[in-house]
Design a protein around this motif. Structure first.
Motif, PDB file in Angstrom:
ATOM      1  N   GLN A  46       8.391  11.497 -16.040  1.00 31.90           N
ATOM      2  CA  GLN A  46       7.121  12.017 -15.498  1.00 31.90           C
ATOM      3  C   GLN A  46       6.493  10.657 -14.939  1.00 31.90           C
ATOM      4  OE1 GLN A  46       4.267  13.588 -18.233  1.00 31.90           O
ATOM      5  NE2 GLN A  46       2.911  13.866 -16.667  1.00 31.90           N
ATOM      6  N   THR A  47       6.623   9.517 -15.693  1.00 29.58           N
ATOM      7  CA  THR A  47       6.116   8.025 -15.099  1.00 29.58           C
ATOM      8  C   THR A  47       6.781   7.618 -13.910  1.00 29.58           C
ATOM      9  OG1 THR A  47       5.623   7.621 -17.460  1.00 29.58           O
ATOM     10  CG2 THR A  47       5.639   5.627 -15.732  1.00 29.58           C
ATOM     11  N   ILE A  48       8.057   7.808 -13.772  1.00 29.41           N
ATOM     12  CA  ILE A  48       9.022   7.611 -12.400  1.00 29.41           C
ATOM     13  C   ILE A  48       8.332   8.566 -11.275  1.00 29.41           C
ATOM     14  CG2 ILE A  48      11.008   7.663 -11.445  1.00 29.41           C
ATOM     15  CD1 ILE A  48      12.412   6.870 -14.048  1.00 29.41           C
ATOM     16  N   GLU A  49       8.069   9.472 -11.604  1.00 31.59           N
ATOM     17  CA  GLU A  49       7.493  10.537 -10.660  1.00 31.59           C
ATOM     18  C   GLU A  49       6.114  10.100 -10.198  1.00 31.59           C
ATOM     19  OE1 GLU A  49       7.552  14.397 -11.945  1.00 31.59           O
ATOM     20  OE2 GLU A  49       9.735  14.660 -11.906  1.00 31.59           O
ATOM     21  N   ILE A  50       5.308   9.685 -10.903  1.00 29.30           N
ATOM     22  CA  ILE A  50       4.039   9.062 -10.750  1.00 29.30           C
ATOM     23  C   ILE A  50       4.098   7.929  -9.850  1.00 29.30           C
ATOM     24  CG2 ILE A  50       1.849   8.380 -11.842  1.00 29.30           C
ATOM     25  CD1 ILE A  50       2.107  10.157 -14.060  1.00 29.30           C
ATOM     26  N   LEU A  51       4.981   6.910 -10.353  1.00 27.73           N
ATOM     27  CA  LEU A  51       5.162   5.499  -9.691  1.00 27.73           C
ATOM     28  C   LEU A  51       5.742   5.973  -8.373  1.00 27.73           C
ATOM     29  CD1 LEU A  51       6.555   3.453 -12.675  1.00 27.73           C
ATOM     30  CD2 LEU A  51       4.094   3.236 -11.563  1.00 27.73           C
ATOM     31  N   GLN A  52       6.575   6.831  -8.179  1.00 31.32           N
ATOM     32  CA  GLN A  52       7.038   7.115  -6.770  1.00 31.32           C
ATOM     33  C   GLN A  52       6.057   7.551  -5.771  1.00 31.32           C
ATOM     34  OE1 GLN A  52      10.481   9.877  -7.890  1.00 31.32           O
ATOM     35  NE2 GLN A  52      11.883   7.985  -7.551  1.00 31.32           N
ATOM     36  N   ALA A  53       5.381   8.645  -6.431  1.00 29.01           N
ATOM     37  CA  ALA A  53       4.288   8.952  -5.602  1.00 29.01           C
ATOM     38  C   ALA A  53       3.324   7.989  -5.159  1.00 29.01           C
ATOM     39  CB  ALA A  53       3.327  10.295  -6.441  1.00 29.01           C
ATOM     40  N   GLU A  54       2.813   7.014  -6.173  1.00 28.02           N
ATOM     41  CA  GLU A  54       2.011   5.977  -5.863  1.00 28.02           C
ATOM     42  C   GLU A  54       2.676   4.818  -4.746  1.00 28.02           C
ATOM     43  OE1 GLU A  54      -0.402   2.497  -8.313  1.00 28.02           O
ATOM     44  OE2 GLU A  54       0.868   3.729  -9.427  1.00 28.02           O
ATOM     45  N   TRP A  55       3.782   4.667  -4.936  1.00 28.86           N
ATOM     46  CA  TRP A  55       4.625   3.901  -4.104  1.00 28.86           C
ATOM     47  C   TRP A  55       4.362   4.567  -2.776  1.00 28.86           C
ATOM     48  CZ3 TRP A  55       5.850  -0.816  -3.425  1.00 28.86           C
ATOM     49  CH2 TRP A  55       6.890  -1.233  -2.546  1.00 28.86           C
ATOM     50  N   SER A  56       4.864   5.995  -2.559  1.00 32.37           N
ATOM     51  CA  SER A  56       4.585   6.303  -1.263  1.00 32.37           C
ATOM     52  C   SER A  56       3.215   6.552  -0.800  1.00 32.37           C
ATOM     53  CB  SER A  56       4.900   8.113  -1.447  1.00 32.37           C
ATOM     54  OG  SER A  56       6.357   8.146  -1.842  1.00 32.37           O
ATOM     55  N   HIS A  57       2.178   6.465  -1.456  1.00 26.12           N
ATOM     56  CA  HIS A  57       0.736   6.566  -0.993  1.00 26.12           C
ATOM     57  C   HIS A  57       0.543   5.180  -0.518  1.00 26.12           C
ATOM     58  CE1 HIS A  57      -3.355   6.671  -0.824  1.00 26.12           C
ATOM     59  NE2 HIS A  57      -3.686   5.680  -1.635  1.00 26.12           N
ATOM     60  N   LEU A  58       0.878   4.132  -1.343  1.00 26.25           N
ATOM     61  CA  LEU A  58       0.627   2.498  -0.923  1.00 26.25           C
ATOM     62  C   LEU A  58       1.472   2.081   0.192  1.00 26.25           C
ATOM     63  CD1 LEU A  58       0.454   1.186  -4.690  1.00 26.25           C
ATOM     64  CD2 LEU A  58      -1.529   1.900  -2.992  1.00 26.25           C
ATOM     65  N   SER A  59       2.463   2.790   0.534  1.00 27.87           N
ATOM     66  CA  SER A  59       3.242   2.197   1.560  1.00 27.87           C
ATOM     67  C   SER A  59       3.100   2.994   2.986  1.00 27.87           C
ATOM     68  CB  SER A  59       4.805   2.096   1.151  1.00 27.87           C
ATOM     69  OG  SER A  59       5.252   3.382   0.909  1.00 27.87           O
ATOM     70  N   ARG A  60       2.190   4.075   2.898  1.00 22.50           N
ATOM     71  CA  ARG A  60       1.806   4.641   4.089  1.00 22.50           C
ATOM     72  C   ARG A  60       1.484   3.786   5.345  1.00 22.50           C
ATOM     73  NH1 ARG A  60      -2.416   7.047   1.567  1.00 22.50           N
ATOM     74  NH2 ARG A  60      -3.483   6.641   3.752  1.00 22.50           N
ATOM     75  N   PRO A  61       2.138   3.747   6.666  1.00 24.37           N
ATOM     76  CA  PRO A  61       2.053   2.962   7.748  1.00 24.37           C
ATOM     77  C   PRO A  61       0.567   3.118   7.957  1.00 24.37           C
ATOM     78  CG  PRO A  61       3.947   4.292   8.014  1.00 24.37           C
ATOM     79  CD  PRO A  61       3.372   4.800   6.689  1.00 24.37           C
ATOM     80  N   ASP A  62      -0.196   4.159   8.245  1.00 21.52           N
ATOM     81  CA  ASP A  62      -1.493   4.243   8.603  1.00 21.52           C
ATOM     82  C   ASP A  62      -2.237   3.221   7.629  1.00 21.52           C
ATOM     83  OD1 ASP A  62      -1.095   5.995   6.738  1.00 21.52           O
ATOM     84  OD2 ASP A  62      -2.881   7.170   7.237  1.00 21.52           O
ATOM     85  N   ARG A  63      -2.035   3.411   6.300  1.00 26.95           N
ATOM     86  CA  ARG A  63      -2.790   2.487   5.515  1.00 26.95           C
ATOM     87  C   ARG A  63      -2.609   1.107   5.536  1.00 26.95           C
ATOM     88  NH1 ARG A  63      -1.870   0.112   0.658  1.00 26.95           N
ATOM     89  NH2 ARG A  63      -3.504  -0.106  -0.883  1.00 26.95           N
ATOM     90  N   ILE A  64      -1.285   0.659   5.514  1.00 24.09           N
ATOM     91  CA  ILE A  64      -0.855  -0.664   5.831  1.00 24.09           C
ATOM     92  C   ILE A  64      -1.360  -1.240   7.166  1.00 24.09           C
ATOM     93  CG2 ILE A  64       1.117  -2.127   6.475  1.00 24.09           C
ATOM     94  CD1 ILE A  64       2.422  -0.442   4.419  1.00 24.09           C
ATOM     95  N   GLN A  65      -1.585  -0.360   8.154  1.00 22.23           N
ATOM     96  CA  GLN A  65      -2.238  -0.825   9.455  1.00 22.23           C
ATOM     97  C   GLN A  65      -3.597  -1.007   9.197  1.00 22.23           C
ATOM     98  OE1 GLN A  65      -0.825  -1.314  12.514  1.00 22.23           O
ATOM     99  NE2 GLN A  65      -2.882  -2.241  13.030  1.00 22.23           N
TER     100      GLN A  65
END
Length: 119
Positions: A46-65
């Motif tokens: 469950q922790t891995i799934e949460i971290l993967q979801a958080e990583w997906s959110h943080l590495s979104r190209p529009d957010r980085i831009q």
């Protein structure tokens, strides 16, 4: 004679029941340990799934831009130029340190290989 045989058989039955009870207790303990480990595995998954979801959110190209545009002055980023790219030929190789041959082992890459000895 038959009383002695009966007593021996009764004693064997009592010992057998005690042994089975002991094995049952060990099996229950093993089952409890397995259930606890499964619970830990589920928590980690469950922790891995949460971290993967958080990583997906943080590495979104529009957010980085958006972050790049917000912190443009501090980051001082610009478009990549062709001369900034490199090839593998430009990367220096790591020097090989040779062990003294007096120790009987080969130096360099072969030194880390099991079963490789100097002749």
């Amino acid at each position: 004679m038959s009383r002695v045989v009966n007593l021996i058989l009764i004693l064997l039955v009592v010992l057998g029941v005690g042994y089975v009870y002991q094995i049952k207790g060990e099996a229950e303990e093993a089952s409890d340990r397995a259930a606890a480990l499964q619970g830990q595995i589920d928590e980690v998954r469950q922790t891995i799934e949460i971290l993967q979801a958080e990583w997906s959110h943080l590495s979104r190209p529009d957010r980085i831009q958006t972050l790049v545009e917000r912190y443009e002055q501090q980051l001082q980023l610009g478009p990549m130029e062709v001369y900034q790219f490199s090839t593998l030929d430009d990367v220096p190789l790591r020097p090989i340190e040779l062990d003294p041959l007096s120790r009987g082992a080969l130096g360099g890459v072969a030194a880390g290989q099991p079963g490789v000895l100097a002749q």
